[in-house]
Design an enzyme around this catalytic site. Structure first.
Site: not given
Ligand code: CP
Ligand code: NVA
Length: 299
Positions: A100, A127, A130, A217, A257, A285
């Site tokens: 990530r 993502h 997700q 989101d 999400c 997930r």
């Molecule tokens: N939706 C999601 O990716 O959540 P986190 O940021 O908690 O991993």
């Molecule tokens: N768009 C958001 C998704 C979080 C799971 C971010 O990147 O923070």
């Protein structure tokens, strides 16, 4: 399939196979195939996470593997060691990586230089994990994504929106991106998306009309904190609330999400009404990502 770097790089057949396996794995967690026996996997995260971290740590263990969590700030990557060197070191010791971070290019480079299965656990561009869990949830709740209309409201140029756009292009379902002009998908990005399944509107009511799954989101994605005040002001008309839901079909489901910011992109009322679906997304997930790992390991 050697890596999961984006939805863009998947085809419909690969997505369908992952979803089918995810549904089998969900039926009996104790019967998980032990495909990672003897394997060490690493999570390398330079952004915060609850769902992604927990679901991958649990998922790797349920598949028989061992997992280490490496915060970007704690390893030499955070002090400027190039990703390609980090990748070559880790590729000699571990069997798979879940990353990530900010730049999509970093995940691409890690995959290239490490030679081990690499999974994008969120970048600024996509993502994918997700959206696979979300498609699994749509299949469970609406029977299938086939013939369904999905709308993404809010920051239509964020990672989650972009993965939805690729899912629509690859699978052929209709997707409406509802966003003010400032937050619509960039023209150079849309120029790469084939087909005509994605439409864009700056009218919130029109965006939800006739939609089966209304998705939102956060308005301030990780890394965009400096723009928070302006984003919240501009995106106010895009809140999913009881008034907006009056313009949607009564059967429409709302998806998020998470994490959710009540009073911003969604009200407490709508979130709590839709909690069974939204927390199914979170649970899925685990199942969808286990299916991804099994698919990568089996090749
Ligand atoms: N939706 C999601 O990716 O959540 P986190 O940021 O908690 O991993
Ligand atoms: N768009 C958001 C998704 C979080 C799971 C971010 O990147 O923070």
């Amino acid at each position: 399939m050697k890596h999961l770097l984006s939805i863009e790089q998947l085809n419909a057949d690969e997505i369908e196979k992952i979803l089918a396996l995810a549904s089998v794995l969900k039926k009996d967690r104790k019967a998980s195939p032990q495909v990672l026996t003897g394997q060490q996997w690493a999570l390398i995260f330079t952004k915060s996470s609850t769902r992604t971290r927990v679901s991958f740590e649990v998922g790797v263990r349920e598949l028989g593997g061992q997992v280490m969590f490496l915060s970007g700030a704690d390893i030499q990557l955070g002090r400027g060691e190039p990703i390609k060197d980090t990748a070559r070191v880790m590729g000699r010791m571990i069997h798979g990586a879940i990353i990530r971070t900010f730049a999509q290019q970093d995940v691409v480079e890690f995959a290239q230089y490490s030679g081990i299965p690499t999974i994008n656990a969120l970048t600024d561009d996509e993502h994918p994990c997700q959206i696979l869990a979300d498609l699994q949830t749509i299949n469970e709740r609406l029977g299938s994504w086939k013939g369904k209309r999905v709308a993404f409201l809010g920051d239509g140029d964020c990672n989650v929106a972009r993965s939805w756009i690729w899912a629509s292009a690859r699978l052929g379902f209709e997707l409406v991106i509802g966003a003010p002009k400032e937050f619509q998908p960039a023209a150079d990005f849309m120029a790469k998306v084939p087909g005509d399944t994605v439409t864009i509107t700056d009218d919130p009511k029109a965006a939800v009309e006739g939609i089966d799954a209304i998705y939102t989101d956060v308005w301030v994605s990780m890394g965009k904190e400096d723009e928070a005040a302006g984003r919240i002001e501009t995106l106010k008309p895009w809140q999913i609330n009881a008034d907006l839901m009056k313009h949607a079909k009564s059967s429409a489901i709302v998806m998020h999400c998470l994490p959710a910011y009540r009073g911003k992109e969604i009200t407490e009322e709508v979130l709590e009404q839709q909690a069974p679906i939204i927390f199914d997304q979170a649970e899925n997930r685990l199942h969808a990502q286990k299916a991804v790992i099994v698919s990568l390991v089996r090749g």
